[in-house]
Design a protein around this motif. Structure first.
Motif, short mmCIF file in Angstrom:
data_model
loop_
_atom_site.label_atom_id
_atom_site.label_comp_id
_atom_site.label_asym_id
_atom_site.label_seq_id
_atom_site.Cartn_x
_atom_site.Cartn_y
_atom_site.Cartn_z
N ILE A 15 14.41 -0.84 3.46
CA ILE A 15 13.75 -0.47 4.72
C ILE A 15 13.04 0.88 4.54
O ILE A 15 11.89 1.05 4.96
N ARG A 17 11.87 2.13 1.83
CA ARG A 17 10.66 1.94 1.02
C ARG A 17 9.58 1.22 1.81
O ARG A 17 8.40 1.54 1.70
N ALA A 18 10.02 0.24 2.62
CA ALA A 18 9.05 -0.53 3.41
C ALA A 18 8.30 0.37 4.39
O ALA A 18 7.15 0.13 4.71
N LEU A 19 8.98 1.41 4.84
CA LEU A 19 8.38 2.26 5.87
C LEU A 19 7.88 3.58 5.30
O LEU A 19 7.72 4.56 6.02
N ARG A 20 7.66 3.62 4.00
CA ARG A 20 7.22 4.90 3.44
C ARG A 20 5.80 5.22 3.92
O ARG A 20 5.01 4.32 4.22
N ARG A 291 3.67 2.78 11.16
CA ARG A 291 4.37 1.57 10.73
C ARG A 291 4.95 0.79 11.92
O ARG A 291 5.93 0.07 11.76
N GLU A 294 5.18 -2.98 11.28
CA GLU A 294 6.25 -3.33 10.33
C GLU A 294 7.63 -3.17 10.98
O GLU A 294 8.53 -3.97 10.74
N VAL A 297 8.33 -6.09 13.12
CA VAL A 297 8.72 -7.25 12.30
C VAL A 297 10.19 -7.12 11.88
O VAL A 297 10.96 -8.08 11.99
N LEU A 298 10.56 -5.93 11.43
CA LEU A 298 11.95 -5.72 11.00
C LEU A 298 12.92 -5.99 12.15
O LEU A 298 13.97 -6.62 11.97
N ALA A 384 5.78 -8.30 16.88
CA ALA A 384 5.62 -9.00 15.61
C ALA A 384 4.81 -10.28 15.80
O ALA A 384 4.07 -10.70 14.90
N ALA A 387 1.08 -9.28 16.05
CA ALA A 387 0.48 -8.51 14.97
C ALA A 387 -0.64 -9.29 14.31
O ALA A 387 -0.57 -10.48 14.17
N PHE B 91 5.23 -15.99 10.92
CA PHE B 91 4.29 -15.54 11.95
C PHE B 91 2.87 -16.02 11.61
O PHE B 91 2.61 -16.51 10.52
N ASN B 95 2.77 -11.09 8.14
CA ASN B 95 3.63 -9.98 8.56
C ASN B 95 4.59 -9.54 7.47
O ASN B 95 5.72 -9.12 7.75
N LEU B 97 5.87 -6.94 4.69
CA LEU B 97 5.86 -5.48 4.70
C LEU B 97 5.04 -4.99 3.51
O LEU B 97 5.36 -5.29 2.36
N ALA B 99 4.47 -2.27 1.94
CA ALA B 99 4.93 -1.35 0.88
C ALA B 99 5.87 -2.02 -0.10
O ALA B 99 6.18 -1.45 -1.15
N LEU B 100 6.34 -3.23 0.24
CA LEU B 100 7.27 -3.93 -0.65
C LEU B 100 6.53 -5.03 -1.40
O LEU B 100 5.53 -5.54 -0.92
N LEU B 108 14.64 -8.51 1.27
CA LEU B 108 15.00 -7.73 2.46
C LEU B 108 15.57 -8.66 3.53
O LEU B 108 16.57 -8.33 4.18
#
Lengths: 387, 226
Positions: A15, A17-20, A291, A294, A297-298, A384, A387, B91, B95, B97, B99-100, B108
């Motif tokens: 998470i 990293r995903a939100l960096r 973010r 994102e 979505v999370l 989400a 988006a 979706f 959607n 992520l 950065a991954l 994840l």
């Protein structure tokens, strides 16, 4: 339990990293934290150097007791003098191995100007210590170059003062208008606001017009003597004088040198940490805004706001650690650089300082990161779908 | 037993007095392996239906059973945990992520579902292989085509073996070939894994993949199209 915790940390890592954030913003934050860490470490180091100077001189192992005139309890700010012959009376007491007089005074020092030079020479006010040179109590605690003074017309200077004056062993300087020769450089004798100068006691007494007088008597005890008992004996013999053991005398001097400086250092250090915290707030705030999709979505996938928040805080914590570590490395590099090229600014670090500053920044960064995380509650996971 | 069951669900959107009933007594059951198409124009309540089915919205009345458990009796945390384990999402846009990498996106989801790491790694590799995107496992979504992204999204939706996959216009942003490939993969893999799939769409190309088609109009489901 361990597996669960590992799973949790793996989720947080992903998470985080995903939100960096964007590279430029992240780099600015890390750079800002590094700069403020450097600032705080330099302030801590400056204070530590000051304390080191006090410990090196007032706490030198050869001196067990300091005898001072009534009302004087430190070396830095004192103006009283002991009656002539005090050292002889103390030396005669049982349990005393050595009692040496010291005369301290602030003196003006300037290098002897080169012939034909029109420039005004550098001028410093230094704390002069007249002692029974070369080897009796109260001389330079450490010689960094050259040797201790051995008689009239010779002095040893703190190396930072020598650097500021632009003089080296062998050069001549003028002390209160009198020409003397620098024969040595001392280390651990820099109190930032002033530095030490060491000269022969007889010479100092003559120069100051105080024959037979002393500001302090440094006492070394005979083996296995109780400092308390000898102290009591001195006070009985010389009513009114102050007698301090080494620890108390060091503490008194630290109090004097730090009393004005410490609050200011603390304020600047606090401001430095606050600036780092603000940088982290701005970074995480930017992350939450950039973010948003994102994060929605999370949240829709089943991540809790607390987990996402923890991921953000963990990410911020890593950046703060990176920044603080970089600041620490810069601080070490700066100290080496100064030591080589500008020894008048002395920075002394201890491993504990790095750890303490790192923990302070980490705590401030984590707390700061938690502030914008509150905004996560405003993000609807249904975003989400849009988006 | 149904993987997903909605019984007489009512849901209004917006605030009073302008609230609109988005769902009016909707009842629906989807069995494992079934692919149910919810068709209808935009704004008729298809997405609201998916959100209620996932527990993202609480119905005003009625009952939602997800993987045999009533969402109405659960608190927010329990609902979230149950959703992470029992639901997979696809979706309209992937959607993923950004950065991954593709692989990390799938991992994840497995992590959120608390799947053991070795199993998650194995499943992720297998799904990416089956979906024909194994070559892109270590690439970021921005470097993938729309079809590849959506296939990675399908892998994400299935990696934790959910009881239900909820897909909102999964082919809406894809061309026909890519849309066809995604629909085929979703149908085949969900069936193989025993997941019920609920697809909200107005893409007629998906009709051929459905085991059942329902039409939504004015917040009500109408049967008989499949």
């Amino acid at each position: 339990m361990k597996t669960g915790s590992r799973k949790g940390s793996g989720t947080l890592r992903l998470i985080g990293r995903a939100l960096r954030g964007r590279r430029a913003r992240t780099a600015l934050t890390v750079g800002g934290v590094a700069a403020t860490t450097l600032l705080v470490l330099v302030l801590v180091a400056a204070h530590r150097s000051l304390a080191r100077g006090v410990h090196a001189y007032a706490g030198q192992p050869g001196i067990d007791l300091w005898v001072a005139p009534a009302g004087t309890d430190n070396l830095i700010r004192s103006s009283g003098l002991l009656p002539a012959g005090t050292e002889r009376e103390i030396a005669a007491l049982p349990g005393v191995a050595e009692a040496d007089p010291l005369l301290r005074a602030f003196v003006t020092v300037e290098p002897a100007p080169p012939a034909g030079s029109g420039r005004a020479p550098a001028r410093l006010t230094l704390l002069a210590i007249g002692y029974a040179a070369p080897a009796r109590l109260g001389g330079p605690p450490e010689i960094a170059g050259g040797r201790a003074p051995e008689g009239a017309d010779e002095i040893a200077l703190d190396r930072a003062a020598a650097h500021r004056l632009g003089v080296a062993p062998g050069d001549s300087v003028r002390v209160n208008g009198r020409s003397v020769r620098v024969v040595g450089l001392s280390r651990g004798t820099n109190l930032l606001a002033t530095q030490f100068l060491f000269s022969d006691l007889a010479e100092t007494r003559a120069a100051l017009g105080l024959p037979g007088r002393s500001s302090f008597v440094a006492v070394r005890l005979a083996e296995n003597q109780d400092p308390g008992a000898v102290s009591a004996a001195i006070q009985a013999q010389l009513p009114g004088v102050g007698v301090f053991n080494r620890e108390t005398f060091v503490a008194n001097n630290l109090r004097e040198v730090a009393s004005g400086l410490l609050p200011m250092l603390a304020v600047i250090a606090t401001l430095g940490i606050a600036v780092a915290a603000v940088l982290v707030v701005l970074l995480v705030q930017g992350l939450v805004e950039d973010r948003r999709a994102e994060i929605a979505v999370l949240l829709a996938l089943g991540a809790g706001a607390a987990t996402v928040g923890a991921g953000l805080v963990a990410r911020a914590g890593l950046l703060v650690l990176a920044g603080a570590a970089a600041g620490g490395a810069l601080a070490l590099g700066l100290a080496r650089l100064l030591d080589s090229f500008l020894p008048s600014v002395e920075l002394t670090y201890a491993a504990g300082d790095f750890l303490l500053v790192l923990l302070l920044f980490l705590a401030a960064g984590v707390l700061a990161a938690a502030v914008p995380v509150v905004r996560l509650r405003r993000i609807d996971p249904l975003e989400a779908f849009r988006a | 037993m149904s993987a997903l069951e909605l019984r007489g669900v009512w849901k209004s959107r917006g605030r009073q007095p302008r609230a609109v009933a988005a769902l009016r007594g909707v009842s629906l059951a989807a069995a494992p392996g079934e692919l149910v198409l919810i068709e209808g124009p935009s704004g008729v309540g298809k997405t609201t239906l998916l959100a209620v089915a996932a527990g993202l919205l609480r119905p005003d009345a009625g009952e939602v059973l997800l993987a045999g458990r009533s969402l109405m009796a659960m608190g927010p945390a329990a609902k979230r945990t149950h959703r992470a384990r029992a639901v997979g999402f696809v979706f309209q846009r992937s959607n993923l992520l950004e950065a991954l990498t593709a692989r990390e996106n799938v991992l994840l989801m497995a992590a959120l579902a608390r799947m053991p790491r070795p199993e998650a790694e194995r499943e992720t590799g297998r799904l990416l292989e089956l979906l024909g995107v194994a070559h892109a496992a270590d690439r970021r979504p921005g470097t993938l085509s729309g079809g590849e992204e959506q296939r990675v999204a399908v892998a994400r939706a299935l990696v934790h073996r959910p009881a239900v996959v909820l897909a909102d216009e999964p082919t809406g942003s894809l061309d026909s070939a890519a849309g066809q490939a995604v629909a085929e993969s979703l149908q085949a893999l969900a069936r193989a894994r025993g997941a019920a799939v609920l697809v909200a769409t107005h893409d007629p190309r998906l009709a051929g993949f459905a085991t059942r088609r329902l039409r939504m109009l004015d917040g009500r489901l109408h049967d008989g199209m499949g």
